[in-house]
Design an enzyme around this catalytic site. Structure first.
Site, PDB file in Angstrom:
ATOM      1  CG  ASN A  12      94.773  99.534 -82.902  1.00 43.68           C
ATOM      2  OD1 ASN A  12      93.761  98.902 -82.660  1.00 43.68           O
ATOM      3  ND2 ASN A  12      95.438  99.403 -84.038  1.00 43.68           N
ATOM      4  CG  HIS A  15      93.269  93.522 -80.162  1.00 44.10           C
ATOM      5  ND1 HIS A  15      92.953  92.578 -81.124  1.00 44.10           N
ATOM      6  CD2 HIS A  15      94.484  94.011 -80.494  1.00 44.10           C
ATOM      7  CE1 HIS A  15      93.955  92.502 -81.985  1.00 44.10           C
ATOM      8  NE2 HIS A  15      94.889  93.364 -81.638  1.00 44.10           N
ATOM      9  CG  HIS A  48      93.784  97.078 -89.354  1.00 45.34           C
ATOM     10  ND1 HIS A  48      94.903  96.285 -89.229  1.00 45.34           N
ATOM     11  CD2 HIS A  48      93.445  97.020 -90.666  1.00 45.34           C
ATOM     12  CE1 HIS A  48      95.231  95.778 -90.406  1.00 45.34           C
ATOM     13  NE2 HIS A  48      94.351  96.196 -91.292  1.00 45.34           N
ATOM     14  NE  ARG A  50      93.489  91.583 -90.481  1.00 42.37           N
ATOM     15  CZ  ARG A  50      94.827  91.503 -90.485  1.00 42.37           C
ATOM     16  NH1 ARG A  50      95.536  92.172 -89.614  1.00 42.37           N
ATOM     17  NH2 ARG A  50      95.437  90.741 -91.368  1.00 42.37           N
ATOM     18  NE  ARG A  54      92.075  88.710 -88.834  1.00 39.88           N
ATOM     19  CZ  ARG A  54      93.333  88.368 -89.122  1.00 39.88           C
ATOM     20  NH1 ARG A  54      94.271  88.558 -88.230  1.00 39.88           N
ATOM     21  NH2 ARG A  54      93.645  87.848 -90.278  1.00 39.88           N
ATOM     22  CD  GLU A  75      96.588  99.775 -88.638  1.00 38.23           C
ATOM     23  OE1 GLU A  75      96.540 100.384 -87.551  1.00 38.23           O
ATOM     24  OE2 GLU A  75      97.011  98.633 -88.756  1.00 38.23           O
ATOM     25  CB  THR A 106     100.171  94.776 -89.341  1.00 36.00           C
ATOM     26  OG1 THR A 106      98.803  95.077 -89.121  1.00 36.00           O
ATOM     27  CG2 THR A 106     100.604  95.314 -90.680  1.00 36.00           C
ATOM     28  CD  GLU A 156     101.974 103.753 -87.144  1.00 38.01           C
ATOM     29  OE1 GLU A 156     101.122 104.615 -87.441  1.00 38.01           O
ATOM     30  OE2 GLU A 156     101.743 102.802 -86.390  1.00 38.01           O
ATOM     31  CG  HIS A 199     103.151  96.020 -84.693  1.00 40.78           C
ATOM     32  ND1 HIS A 199     103.368  94.814 -84.079  1.00 40.78           N
ATOM     33  CD2 HIS A 199     102.100  95.855 -85.510  1.00 40.78           C
ATOM     34  CE1 HIS A 199     102.468  93.961 -84.534  1.00 40.78           C
ATOM     35  NE2 HIS A 199     101.689  94.557 -85.390  1.00 40.78           N
TER      36      HIS A 199
END
Ligand code: PXP
Length: 252
Positions: A12, A15, A48, A50, A54, A75, A106, A156, A199
Site C-alpha cells: 500500500n 503514505h 486508497h 479517500r 487526503r 481501495e 481505516t 480481507e 492493517h
C-alpha cells in the site's frame, strides 16, 4: 485441502502521497514507489482513494492504472462517486472499506451484514466489469457469511486489533485475537471466499498472520513506507517477503 503456496504481498503506497501532500509539491511520487515495489517483488499495489483525497488523488489512481505491471487494488468506500471512477479505470481488484472523515486510518471493518441489500447491488456492476471485489471486515462470522451471500469474491480480514494488542504487549489477548482470525479465515475459505488480511502488520507481528494457511494475500503499507526511510523501499519489501515466506514454510 488448502495448498500452502506462496502468499502474495500487496504493498500500500498511500503514505508516499501523504508525504508529498504535506509539502504541496510533486515529490515523492507514488507511481515511482509502486514501480520500485514491483521491482522488489510486490505482487500487487494497493491505493486508497479517500473521499477527502487526503493522500492518494484521482490522478495518482490514473497513473498507477496505466503505469504498473502488477495488479492494482483500488481501495475505497462504497459510494457512487467511487463506483463511477472504478468503472472507468477497471482496476484488477476493489477493496471496500468503511470510511469516516475524522479517522486517521481505516479503524474498523465494513458492516456487510447491516448493509447487505445495498452492497449486493453496489458490487454487481463492479463484478461485471471484471473487478475482484473484496470486503474489508472483522472476523465475526456474521460479517463473513454476509460477504459470501452478497457475492464478494474476497474478504480481507482486519488485523488492526491484533496488531495493537501485540504492540502493547498484551500477548494473551493478541493470541485470542489471532485465534479468532484463524477461525474467521477457515470459515471464509469454507464458504468459497478468497481470504486476505491486513492493517498494522510489521516485521514483528507478521509471522503468525502469514502462517494462517487460508490467507493468500497480505496488504501492508504504513510500516513498509516507514522502513523505507531507513532501508529503502526495495530492501524493506524484500525483508517483509522473507519473513512471510519463512512463516509460511513456502518457497519464494
Ligand atoms: N488493508 C486495508 C483494507 C487498509 O485499509 C489498510 C490501510 O490503508 C491496509 C490494508 C494496510 O494497513 P497498514 O497501512 O497499517 O499496513
Amino acid at each position: 485441502m488448502i495448498s500452502v503456496k506462496r502468499q502474495r504481498l500487496g504493498v500500500n503506497i498511500d503514505h508516499v502521497a501523504t508525504v508529498r501532500n504535506a509539502r504541496g509539491s510533486a515529490w515523492p511520487d507514488p507511481l515511482r514507489a509502486a514501480l520500485l515495489a514491483e521491482a522488489a517483488g510486490a505482487d500487487g499495489i494497493t491505493a486508497h482513494l479517500r473521499e477527502d483525497r487526503r493522500h492518494i488523488r484521482d490522478a495518482d489512481m490514473e497513473a498507477l492504472r496505466a503505469g504498473i505491471g502488477i495488479p492494482l487494488n483500488f481501495e475505497c468506500a462504497a459510494t457512487d462517486e467511487m463506483a463511477a471512477i472504478i468503472l472507468r479505470l477497471k482496476p484488477h481488484a476493489v477493496c471496500l472499506v468503511p470510511e469516516k472523515r475524522e479517522e486517521r486510518t481505516t479503524e474498523g471493518g465494513l458492516d456487510v451484514a447491516g448493509d447487505e441489500a445495498r452492497l449486493t447491488a453496489y458490487i454487481k456492476p463492479l463484478r461485471e466489469a471484471g473487478c475482484r471485489v473484496s470486503m474489508f471486515i472483522g472476523h465475526a462470522p456474521a460479517q463473513i457469511e454476509a460477504s459470501a451471500r452478497i457475492g464478494a469474491a474476497v474478504v480481507e480480514l482486519h488485523t488492526g486489533h491484533y496488531s495493537d494488542l501485540h504492540a502493547e504487549g498484551r500477548l494473551a489477548e493478541a493470541e485470542a485475537e489471532l485465534d479468532a482470525l484463524r477461525k474467521g479465515a477457515a470459515l471464509a475459505h469454507a464458504l468459497g471466499l478468497e481470504v486476505h488480511a491486513g492493517h498494522g502488520l510489521t516485521y514483528d507481528n507478521v509471522a503468525p498472520i502469514a502462517a494462517i494457511p487460508e490467507i493468500v494475500e497480505l496488504n501492508i503499507g504504513h510500516f513498509l513506507i516507514g522502513e523505507a526511510i531507513y532501508l529503502g523501499l526495495g530492501p524493506a519489501i524484500e525483508d517483509m517477503r522473507r519473513r512471510m515466506d519463512e512463516a509460511r514454510g513456502a518457497q519464494a
